[in-house]
Design an enzyme around this catalytic site. Sequence first.
Site, PDB file in Angstrom:
ATOM      1  N   ASN A   1     102.184  21.139 116.177  1.00  0.00           N
ATOM      2  CA  ASN A   1     100.916  21.482 116.822  1.00  0.00           C
ATOM      3  C   ASN A   1     101.120  22.146 118.182  1.00  0.00           C
ATOM      4  O   ASN A   1     100.511  23.170 118.485  1.00  0.00           O
ATOM      5  CB  ASN A   1     100.042  20.236 116.980  1.00  0.00           C
ATOM      6  CG  ASN A   1      99.599  19.668 115.643  1.00  0.00           C
ATOM      7  OD1 ASN A   1      99.885  20.234 114.592  1.00  0.00           O
ATOM      8  ND2 ASN A   1      98.906  18.537 115.686  1.00  0.00           N
TER       9      ASN A   1
ATOM     10  N   THR B   1      70.988  62.077 126.895  1.00  0.00           N
ATOM     11  CA  THR B   1      70.460  60.728 126.667  1.00  0.00           C
ATOM     12  C   THR B   1      69.679  60.793 125.358  1.00  0.00           C
ATOM     13  O   THR B   1      69.059  61.824 125.051  1.00  0.00           O
ATOM     14  CB  THR B   1      69.529  60.253 127.804  1.00  0.00           C
ATOM     15  OG1 THR B   1      68.376  61.109 127.861  1.00  0.00           O
ATOM     16  CG2 THR B   1      70.244  60.281 129.150  1.00  0.00           C
ATOM     17  N   HIS B   2      69.730  59.730 124.584  1.00  0.00           N
ATOM     18  CA  HIS B   2      69.093  59.706 123.259  1.00  0.00           C
ATOM     19  C   HIS B   2      69.639  60.825 122.362  1.00  0.00           C
ATOM     20  O   HIS B   2      68.965  61.252 121.424  1.00  0.00           O
ATOM     21  CB  HIS B   2      67.566  59.833 123.372  1.00  0.00           C
ATOM     22  CG  HIS B   2      66.937  58.860 124.311  1.00  0.00           C
ATOM     23  ND1 HIS B   2      66.607  57.577 123.951  1.00  0.00           N
ATOM     24  CD2 HIS B   2      66.597  58.979 125.632  1.00  0.00           C
ATOM     25  CE1 HIS B   2      66.071  56.943 124.985  1.00  0.00           C
ATOM     26  NE2 HIS B   2      66.068  57.776 126.017  1.00  0.00           N
TER      27      HIS B   2
ATOM     28  N   SER C   1      90.236  69.008 102.580  1.00  0.00           N
ATOM     29  CA  SER C   1      89.488  68.508 101.434  1.00  0.00           C
ATOM     30  C   SER C   1      90.221  68.874 100.149  1.00  0.00           C
ATOM     31  O   SER C   1      90.827  69.943 100.054  1.00  0.00           O
ATOM     32  CB  SER C   1      88.082  69.113 101.426  1.00  0.00           C
ATOM     33  OG  SER C   1      87.453  68.944 100.172  1.00  0.00           O
TER      34      SER C   1
ATOM     35  N   LYS D   1      87.495  73.140 104.649  1.00  0.00           N
ATOM     36  CA  LYS D   1      87.264  71.943 105.462  1.00  0.00           C
ATOM     37  C   LYS D   1      88.435  71.615 106.376  1.00  0.00           C
ATOM     38  O   LYS D   1      89.594  71.748 106.016  1.00  0.00           O
ATOM     39  CB  LYS D   1      86.992  70.729 104.563  1.00  0.00           C
ATOM     40  CG  LYS D   1      85.684  70.779 103.794  1.00  0.00           C
ATOM     41  CD  LYS D   1      84.473  70.790 104.706  1.00  0.00           C
ATOM     42  CE  LYS D   1      84.296  69.512 105.478  1.00  0.00           C
ATOM     43  NZ  LYS D   1      84.053  68.334 104.627  1.00  0.00           N
TER      44      LYS D   1
ATOM     45  N   GLU E   1      87.654  59.379 112.653  1.00  0.00           N
ATOM     46  CA  GLU E   1      86.808  58.588 111.763  1.00  0.00           C
ATOM     47  C   GLU E   1      87.463  57.264 111.399  1.00  0.00           C
ATOM     48  O   GLU E   1      86.787  56.223 111.321  1.00  0.00           O
ATOM     49  CB  GLU E   1      86.498  59.393 110.501  1.00  0.00           C
ATOM     50  CG  GLU E   1      85.583  60.575 110.760  1.00  0.00           C
ATOM     51  CD  GLU E   1      85.397  61.470 109.547  1.00  0.00           C
ATOM     52  OE1 GLU E   1      84.575  62.383 109.616  1.00  0.00           O
ATOM     53  OE2 GLU E   1      86.094  61.257 108.518  1.00  0.00           O
TER      54      GLU E   1
ATOM     55  N   LYS F   1      96.107  33.199 112.931  1.00  0.00           N
ATOM     56  CA  LYS F   1      97.245  34.129 112.994  1.00  0.00           C
ATOM     57  C   LYS F   1      96.922  35.501 112.413  1.00  0.00           C
ATOM     58  O   LYS F   1      97.186  36.525 113.036  1.00  0.00           O
ATOM     59  CB  LYS F   1      98.455  33.556 112.246  1.00  0.00           C
ATOM     60  CG  LYS F   1      98.884  32.183 112.662  1.00  0.00           C
ATOM     61  CD  LYS F   1      99.332  32.125 114.109  1.00  0.00           C
ATOM     62  CE  LYS F   1      99.730  30.710 114.453  1.00  0.00           C
ATOM     63  NZ  LYS F   1      98.657  29.708 114.205  1.00  0.00           N
TER      64      LYS F   1
END
Length: 459
Positions: free
Chosen positions: A109, A154-155, A276, A282, A289, A324
């Site tokens: 322990n 903002t937003h 891709s 692509k 990501e 762990k």
Amino acid sequence: MKLWGGRFEKETSREVDDFHSSIHFDHRLYRQDILGSIAHATMLGKQGIISPQEAEAICQGLKQILKDIEEGRVTFSVTSEDIHMNIESLLIERIGEVGKKLHTARSRNDQVALDTRMYTKEAIDEIIKLLLALEEQLLTLADRYKETIMPGYTHLQKAQPVTLGHHLMAYFEMFRRDIERLKDALKRVDVMPLGSGALAGTTYPLDRHYVAQQLGFSSISRNSMDAVADRDFVLEFLSCAAIIMMHLSRFCEELILWSTDEFKFIEMDDSYSTGSSIMPQKKNPDVAELIRGKTGRVYGNLVALLTTMKGLPLAYNKDMQEDKEALFDAVDTVKSCLSVFTGMLRTIKVYSENMLKQATRGFINATDAADYLVTKGVPFRDAHHIVGKLVLYCIQNGKVLEELTLEEYRQFSDRFEQDIYDAISLKNCVSRRNLPGGPAPDAVSQAIEEARKWLEQQK
């Protein structure tokens, strides 16, 4: 026969051995376990609990086991359950009866609590070094782009003009707090629990301070029950790790957006992008990501351990073995994400002209137009209303504020004069915000200088 098997008449089933065993993940604690055991054996010899010769034989045996493990000559056994029993069994096998004395005045322990604290201390040091490397890169880029005008949001709507350097320094501050949090957490990790036994200490005359000194701990635990039942230090580290990942994820989200054709503020380097299987054109920001996605697993590790600990009575319970994998996974995830993110950031290509072009749209100098009227004696709330009407007029007529004639301005207020054009120049809008912490190039330069001094102090 298990080392603890004297009281049992039956062997545990193979299925229970597999279920109960933690060696398949806690084997990575071998070095901490051996170093802790060497310090413990040395103290036992010093205190006369075992003879100096026995202590020396144990220490030499442990050092050889450490060497053999690191050279790949040791195979761990599931039947020995965990790293602690594996190493003790190997020691007894190699040096005989004297090896059985190693566990005197010790329990698994307090042993596992020691190993986990040693591991977490090292992990914090390693993560801080990775964060400092990221901070260095942020300062390099912030200095390079301290005059690169871009829209602030903002937003996720264009708001006011800033510079890319100022934007990057916002993340510098986030990661600075992460470093400070980890250093503060380290104070509570840096506590030596060995000597607490299973929960009630021991009758042997241990020198706990000596062991702490040998292992580089700054203090010893103050309560034997708390010492073996405590995983707050793991939870605190996991909380720090979750916040680090949140910061990385926010940064990745912006880089992903900025790399789209709709923004085209940056381009990821080929070495940190993928393609891709079906679409030849692509170029995907998969690294960013993945970091964003891995944030969830670190959050999960924190919540999992919080849930494990929430109903446990004192002192140690086997449930705590679940700490762990959560700890190890969080450490591995944070370290790999920090390392790859720093490389990705170092290699991005910035399209400054696109940032400036987008800054000319969205009326991000509207606040400055309102502030201009305030300097002409108009109350701010009235100025806000006047400029709001101006913006609506621009939208209806397909114009921006810079394109309006003075006559058009004066249709909304006779306080507008020729100097309105200087007031709403994006360069002037940014440079006039020269407050400490502001986006003006001079203010950003001062922030970078202060940040470099802080970085030097961390080394």
